[in-house]
Design a protein around this motif. Sequence first.
Motif, PDB file in Angstrom:
ATOM      1  N   ALA A 125       0.812  -1.226   0.000  1.00 57.64           N
ATOM      2  CA  ALA A 125       0.000   0.000   0.000  1.00 57.64           C
ATOM      3  C   ALA A 125       0.842   1.272   0.000  1.00 57.64           C
ATOM      4  N   ASN A 126       2.070   1.183  -0.506  1.00 57.90           N
ATOM      5  CA  ASN A 126       2.937   2.352  -0.529  1.00 57.90           C
ATOM      6  C   ASN A 126       2.342   3.486  -1.357  1.00 57.90           C
ATOM      7  N   CYS A 127       1.623   3.138  -2.408  1.00 58.66           N
ATOM      8  CA  CYS A 127       0.990   4.174  -3.229  1.00 58.66           C
ATOM      9  C   CYS A 127       0.010   4.993  -2.377  1.00 58.66           C
ATOM     10  N   CYS A 128      -0.783   4.311  -1.584  1.00 60.01           N
ATOM     11  CA  CYS A 128      -1.780   4.993  -0.754  1.00 60.01           C
ATOM     12  C   CYS A 128      -1.140   5.769   0.393  1.00 60.01           C
ATOM     13  N   LYS A 129       0.044   5.353   0.769  1.00 60.46           N
ATOM     14  CA  LYS A 129       0.741   5.982   1.892  1.00 60.46           C
ATOM     15  C   LYS A 129       1.571   7.186   1.480  1.00 60.46           C
ATOM     16  N   THR A 130       1.931   7.266   0.185  1.00 65.89           N
ATOM     17  CA  THR A 130       2.915   8.285  -0.200  1.00 65.89           C
ATOM     18  C   THR A 130       2.501   9.232  -1.318  1.00 65.89           C
ATOM     19  N   ILE A 131       1.512   8.870  -2.134  1.00 63.68           N
ATOM     20  CA  ILE A 131       1.110   9.740  -3.242  1.00 63.68           C
ATOM     21  C   ILE A 131      -0.405   9.889  -3.263  1.00 63.68           C
ATOM     22  N   SER A 132      -0.859  10.918  -3.910  1.00 65.23           N
ATOM     23  CA  SER A 132      -2.296  11.145  -4.043  1.00 65.23           C
ATOM     24  C   SER A 132      -2.741  10.886  -5.471  1.00 65.23           C
ATOM     25  N   PRO A 133      -3.877  10.234  -5.605  1.00 62.46           N
ATOM     26  CA  PRO A 133      -4.443  10.133  -6.950  1.00 62.46           C
ATOM     27  C   PRO A 133      -5.018  11.475  -7.368  1.00 62.46           C
ATOM     28  N   ILE A 134      -5.230  11.622  -8.651  1.00 67.02           N
ATOM     29  CA  ILE A 134      -5.983  12.769  -9.159  1.00 67.02           C
ATOM     30  C   ILE A 134      -7.456  12.409  -9.048  1.00 67.02           C
ATOM     31  N   PHE A 135      -8.257  13.339  -8.583  1.00 68.91           N
ATOM     32  CA  PHE A 135      -9.701  13.136  -8.448  1.00 68.91           C
ATOM     33  C   PHE A 135     -10.424  13.855  -9.579  1.00 68.91           C
TER      34      PHE A 135
ATOM     35  N   VAL B  74     -14.830  18.246  -1.309  1.00 68.20           N
ATOM     36  CA  VAL B  74     -13.633  18.962  -1.756  1.00 68.20           C
ATOM     37  C   VAL B  74     -13.035  19.761  -0.606  1.00 68.20           C
ATOM     38  N   ASP B  75     -13.848  20.498   0.109  1.00 71.88           N
ATOM     39  CA  ASP B  75     -13.346  21.316   1.224  1.00 71.88           C
ATOM     40  C   ASP B  75     -12.677  20.462   2.300  1.00 71.88           C
ATOM     41  N   ARG B  76     -13.222  19.294   2.536  1.00 69.50           N
ATOM     42  CA  ARG B  76     -12.747  18.426   3.613  1.00 69.50           C
ATOM     43  C   ARG B  76     -11.467  17.658   3.237  1.00 69.50           C
ATOM     44  N   TYR B  77     -11.375  17.202   1.989  1.00 65.51           N
ATOM     45  CA  TYR B  77     -10.327  16.250   1.640  1.00 65.51           C
ATOM     46  C   TYR B  77      -9.336  16.686   0.554  1.00 65.51           C
ATOM     47  N   LEU B  78      -9.685  17.673  -0.269  1.00 62.94           N
ATOM     48  CA  LEU B  78      -8.896  17.935  -1.477  1.00 62.94           C
ATOM     49  C   LEU B  78      -8.385  19.361  -1.578  1.00 62.94           C
ATOM     50  N   HIS B  79      -7.399  19.532  -2.438  1.00 64.28           N
ATOM     51  CA  HIS B  79      -6.939  20.847  -2.866  1.00 64.28           C
ATOM     52  C   HIS B  79      -6.506  20.723  -4.327  1.00 64.28           C
TER      53      HIS B  79
ATOM     54  N   ASP C 141      -3.673  21.128  -7.075  1.00 65.02           N
ATOM     55  CA  ASP C 141      -2.208  21.149  -7.112  1.00 65.02           C
ATOM     56  C   ASP C 141      -1.690  22.067  -8.213  1.00 65.02           C
ATOM     57  N   GLU C 142      -0.372  22.049  -8.422  1.00 66.43           N
ATOM     58  CA  GLU C 142       0.261  22.929  -9.403  1.00 66.43           C
ATOM     59  C   GLU C 142      -0.134  22.616 -10.841  1.00 66.43           C
ATOM     60  N   ASP C 143      -0.663  21.402 -11.078  1.00 69.30           N
ATOM     61  CA  ASP C 143      -1.145  21.035 -12.415  1.00 69.30           C
ATOM     62  C   ASP C 143      -2.646  21.295 -12.583  1.00 69.30           C
ATOM     63  N   GLN C 144      -3.224  21.947 -11.591  1.00 69.88           N
ATOM     64  CA  GLN C 144      -4.649  22.273 -11.581  1.00 69.88           C
ATOM     65  C   GLN C 144      -5.540  21.023 -11.457  1.00 69.88           C
ATOM     66  N   ASP C 145      -5.019  20.000 -10.783  1.00 70.43           N
ATOM     67  CA  ASP C 145      -5.776  18.780 -10.526  1.00 70.43           C
ATOM     68  C   ASP C 145      -6.174  18.731  -9.054  1.00 70.43           C
ATOM     69  N   TYR C 146      -7.323  18.121  -8.785  1.00 68.93           N
ATOM     70  CA  TYR C 146      -7.718  17.875  -7.401  1.00 68.93           C
ATOM     71  C   TYR C 146      -6.928  16.685  -6.870  1.00 68.93           C
ATOM     72  N   VAL C 147      -6.274  16.875  -5.718  1.00 63.90           N
ATOM     73  CA  VAL C 147      -5.520  15.822  -5.044  1.00 63.90           C
ATOM     74  C   VAL C 147      -5.825  15.889  -3.544  1.00 63.90           C
ATOM     75  N   LEU C 148      -5.441  14.848  -2.834  1.00 62.89           N
ATOM     76  CA  LEU C 148      -5.687  14.794  -1.393  1.00 62.89           C
ATOM     77  C   LEU C 148      -4.896  15.857  -0.638  1.00 62.89           C
ATOM     78  N   ASN C 149      -5.461  16.332   0.449  1.00 61.80           N
ATOM     79  CA  ASN C 149      -4.789  17.298   1.314  1.00 61.80           C
ATOM     80  C   ASN C 149      -3.627  16.661   2.064  1.00 61.80           C
ATOM     81  N   ILE C 150      -3.754  15.372   2.370  1.00 60.26           N
ATOM     82  CA  ILE C 150      -2.753  14.707   3.207  1.00 60.26           C
ATOM     83  C   ILE C 150      -2.387  13.334   2.642  1.00 60.26           C
TER      84      ILE C 150
END
Length: 163
Positions: free
Chosen positions: A53-63, A83-88, A90-99
Motif C-alpha cells: 500500500a505504498n501508493c496509498c501511503k505516499t502519493i495522491s491520486p488525481i480526483f 472537496v473542502d474536507r479532503y482535497l486541494h 495542485d500545481e497542475d490544476q488537478d484535485y488531489v488529497l490534502n494529506i
Amino acid sequence: MNLNELANKAAKSSKSSKKLFNQLKKYKPKQLDDVFEALHDDVFSQTDCLSCANCCKTISPIFTQRDIERLAQHFKIRPAVFVDRYLHIDEDQDYVLNITPCPFLGSDNYCSVYENRPIACREYPHTNRKKMVQILDLTLKNTYTCPAVYTIVEDLKKSIPAK
C-alpha cells in the motif's frame, strides 16, 4: 522488496530505464502494450498490494469530477463539502488529497472507500493500459513508489535488448 530500498534502487536504475523508455517510444503502440500487459500480469500474479500500500501511503491520486461526486454520495455530503474536507488543487490544476497517507486507508491497508475509489486508484499503477507509450514518464516515476512497477521495468530491461 524493502520499501526503504525501493527509492534507492529506482534512482540507481533510472538512467538505464530512461534509455530503455526512449527506445520503447519507437515501438508500435500495440506491441508495447502487449509487452507491458504480459509483464504486468506476471508480476501481479505474485504481488499482494495489501502487504505494501505504498501508493496509498505516499502519493495522491488525481480526483476527477465524477470521482468527487461518487465519493460525496458515498459519504452523503455535497461534492463541495467533500472537496473542502479532503482535497486541494495542485500545481497542475488537478484535485488531489490534502494529506498522505490517504485518509481512506485503514491500518490493515484496506481502502474504506474501495468500491467508490477514484479512477486513478482503480487503474494504478497503469502498467496494463492501452497506449503505454503516452505514460512512460509516469511509469518511470512509479518505479520509486511501487515495487511491482520497479520489477516490471527491470524485467522489461531483461526482455528487450539494449541498443
